[in-house]
Design an enzyme around this catalytic site. Structure first.
Site, PDB file in Angstrom:
ATOM      1  N   GLY A 157      -3.603  15.927  19.659  1.00 34.84           N
ATOM      2  CA  GLY A 157      -3.672  14.880  21.010  1.00 34.84           C
ATOM      3  C   GLY A 157      -4.660  15.071  21.866  1.00 34.84           C
ATOM      4  O   GLY A 157      -4.677  14.163  23.044  1.00 34.84           O
ATOM      5  N   ASP A 324     -25.064  18.122  11.789  1.00 30.94           N
ATOM      6  CA  ASP A 324     -24.227  19.074  10.893  1.00 30.94           C
ATOM      7  C   ASP A 324     -24.897  19.561   9.687  1.00 30.94           C
ATOM      8  O   ASP A 324     -25.796  18.608   8.993  1.00 30.94           O
ATOM      9  CB  ASP A 324     -22.952  18.246  10.646  1.00 30.94           C
ATOM     10  CG  ASP A 324     -22.036  19.442   9.939  1.00 30.94           C
ATOM     11  OD1 ASP A 324     -21.624  20.416  10.416  1.00 30.94           O
ATOM     12  OD2 ASP A 324     -21.408  18.891   8.905  1.00 30.94           O
ATOM     13  N   GLU A 353     -27.943  22.329  12.394  1.00 31.78           N
ATOM     14  CA  GLU A 353     -27.188  23.469  11.934  1.00 31.78           C
ATOM     15  C   GLU A 353     -27.615  23.825  10.466  1.00 31.78           C
ATOM     16  O   GLU A 353     -27.193  23.063   9.501  1.00 31.78           O
ATOM     17  CB  GLU A 353     -25.523  22.948  11.992  1.00 31.78           C
ATOM     18  CG  GLU A 353     -24.810  24.265  11.569  1.00 31.78           C
ATOM     19  CD  GLU A 353     -23.509  24.068  10.603  1.00 31.78           C
ATOM     20  OE1 GLU A 353     -22.729  24.656  10.448  1.00 31.78           O
ATOM     21  OE2 GLU A 353     -23.635  22.734   9.951  1.00 31.78           O
TER      22      GLU A 353
HETATM   23 CA    CA Z   1      -3.985  11.903  23.553  1.00 32.47          CA
END
Ligand code: CA
Ligand code: CA
Length: 611
Positions: A157, A324, A353
């Site tokens: 979240g 990446d 990277e």
């Molecule tokens: Ca959130």
């Protein structure tokens, strides 16, 4: 406007429709005056496209084997005015869709934007794991994975609002740049929290926020003198990417007759003796079953991705890109990308990277390295994996011919290989490998030594959220162990480590140390641009200087477990003879006699010298 999906009123199997047009806008006054639009929708290739706008003309229309795609090359004449360009799609005489395509004015000085450089200290954040500023966006209707904070590989979240709410925390420690693990949409059924399985290159994941939220976060950062580095992934996308059900061309992906994983042996790209079969497996094998390998030899795809980078730089006002898995895509395609970005923004920066632990193999990838095969990557900056390996081990060992402090000395001695060592990113920790605190057996003294070294040696500094909180964890056992939630980032967390009162004594000790170190670094020209001179480690002491004509900073690393040392500085006189006094930048102590300097056991002493 920021996302090219249309809601169509026309449905049905054989109906012609336009569902998407990407990019959703562009700018006038770009150095390269061409733009390739990708139109997607049922039988869209059967349409005729027309544009009526002064200065903008269609140069070329490209149809591919899939009738649901059409590529439209535009020429935008220099001097073209910003405005709304009507792009009309006709089937015969019937108008199927008219798109009002915004052609915007560029931000003042956009081409001259300054990328991250050796003056910067970068704070790496995994957005899902830092702070949940908006619990209301945790679950999104229509998205495959719901939030579950209890699941180690689930979405927890964290979001852009959470980062925006804690910029002061980051700024006060002395950081001048933020790198976020990819914020682009990862609408995958599982393990989508890390961001490396992109399902829409033009859209921020709704669980992190909107495109507009990202742009606002970058604006807020820029106002605070913090640069934003965006993470991008061109080697692969997520297998739930919207184009996976209806690929534009047969060669959009690299595919073998059966599922073939990369051998991850990056040396095959530069090895003069590598077999074609091994090389093909390295660069065309899939990174993972859920990560289809993109074929950058397909020019339409390469163009799409190059424009995507430019779009984000211009739209969100970026100061850098971290790419990446750099050596895994087609290297020629990546060189075209790097060259194109740096052509549009000559002072920008791109870091790749390339997870390679020997300088001899890594140097192949830096711009202007005289490779025997003639390859020039045009990539300005690299993650310094050889130095990373050395930092992890050096302070755990006694110094011998090739161990302990000698590791640091030896890796830097390879700098003659790099065309631009100052553009190497020095990082003791990132989101992929174990936590630094884990590798140094949770020793506070060693931690301070690593931080002091990383902040004062040559190059750009990059740390990882949680280093300051002594987060530990072995990344080899589980990635979840090194991507823990920042305590206090979630409503109802038992402790709030964003505040001094919410932190333990050792945590505050490290934050105080970092705050002094990084804020000193922030204003120390000599640490940004100064030359480096170092002396062969002896007697568990590694002494080096950063210096310009005017100033010098002396660093003494004492790796001895128990011995406080009184360092005789006669050996360093080629630098020291110009200086009469100094100040310890951590303790504030003044030194008026530089002949002998006290160096406590297992510590770093950093002295700013004055004449
Ligand atoms: Ca959130
Ligand atoms: Ca690849």
């Amino acid at each position: 406007m920021t996302h090219g999906f249309f809601t169509s009123t026309l449905f049905g199997k054989n109906k012609t429709e336009l569902k998407k047009l990407e990019p959703a806008n562009w700018w006038v006054g770009m150095k390269v005056p061409t733009l390739q639009l990708m139109a997607y929708g049922s039988h869209i290739s059967e349409t005729h496209v027309s544009i009526n706008y002064p200065g903008v003309e269609i140069q070329k229309i490209t149809k591919v084997n899939n009738p649901n795609y059409l590529f439209i090359d535009l020429f935008i004449e220099p001097g073209t005015q910003p405005g709304t360009v009507p792009i009309s799609f006709y089937l015969g005489k019937k108008l199927i869709k008219k798109v009002d395509f915004p052609l915007l004015e560029r931000k003042a000085n956009s081409p001259n934007r300054i990328g991250f450089n050796a003056s910067d200290a970068i704070y790496l954040i995994m957005p899902d794991r830092f702070a949940n500023g908006n619990p209301a966006n945790d679950d999104q209707p229509g998205m495959l994975e719901k939030a579950n904070r209890k699941a180690p590989y689930g979405r927890h979240g964290g979001d852009l609002k959470g980062i925006s709410d804690h910029l002061d925390y980051i700024q006060e420690m002395g950081f001048t740049a933020i790198w976020l693990n990819p914020v682009q949409e990862n609408n995958q059924p599982r393990s989508s929290y890390h961001g490396y399985a992109i399902t829409d290159y033009y859209k921020v994941d709704a669980r992190l926020g909107s495109n507009e939220d990202f742009k606002q976060l970058v604006d807020k950062c820029n106002q605070k003198g913090i640069k934003m580095i965006m993470d991008m992934v061109f080697n692969h996308c997520g297998h739930f990417h919207w184009w996976m059900d209806d690929l534009p061309t047969k060669d959009w992906l690299n595919q073998f007759p059966e599922f073939t994983r990369s051998n991850y042996r990056l040396s095959t790209v530069s090895d003069p003796y590598a077999s074609k079969a091994d090389l093909a497996k390295t660069t065309q094998g899939w990174f993972d079953t859920s990560m289809p390998d993109l074929n950058l030899r397909q020019p339409l795809l390469l163009n799409y991705l190059i424009q995507n980078s430019i779009w984000w730089i211009e739209y969100a006002d970026l100061s850098g890109i971290r790419m990446d898995t750099y050596p895994y895509p087609d290297k020629d395609g990546m060189a075209i990308w790097a060259q194109r970005i740096m052509q549009e923004y000559p002072h920008f920066n791109l870091v790749g990277e390339a997870w390679i632990s020997q300088a001899s193999k890594l140097a192949y990838w830096q711009k202007d390295f005289p490779n025997k095969d003639g390859y020039n990557s045009f990539l300005p900056s690299l993650m310094d994996f050889p130095l990373y390996e050395a930092m992890k081990a050096a302070f755990n060992e006694e110094t011998t011919w090739d161990k302990g402090l000698l590791r640091l000395y030896d890796v830097l001695a390879d700098d003659h290989l790099y065309p631009d060592p100052m553009n190497m990113v020095v990082f003791p920790e990132n989101h992929d490998a174990g936590r630094l605190f884990h590798f140094i057996s949770k020793d506070l003294k060693k931690l301070k030594m690593v931080l002091a070294f990383a902040a004062t040696t040559r190059g750009i500094l990059q740390l990882y959220y949680g280093t300051e909180l002594l987060m530990d964890g072995d990344g080899l056992k589980s990635h979840a162990d090194i991507r823990k939630d920042f305590p206090g980032g979630w409503p109802g967390d038992k402790t709030n480590a964003f505040t001094q009162a919410g932190r333990t004594k050792p945590q505050n000790e490290v934050i105080d140390f970092m705050t002094k170190l990084l804020n000193y670094r922030k204003h120390s020209e000599v640490l940004h641009t100064g030359k480096l001179i170092h002396f062969i480690p002896e007697d568990e002491l590694y002494v080096y200087f950063r210096y310009t004509d005017e100033k010098a900073v002396m660093v003494i690393l004492n790796n001895s477990k128990a011995q406080n040392k009184k360092v005789n500085t006669r050996r360093f006189k080629e630098i020291l003879h110009d200086y009469t006094q100094g100040i310890n930048i951590i303790s504030g102590e003044r030194l008026t006699n530089l002949s002998f300097i006290q160096s406590p056991a297992k510590s770093a002493t950093i002295i700013e010298l004055t004449k």
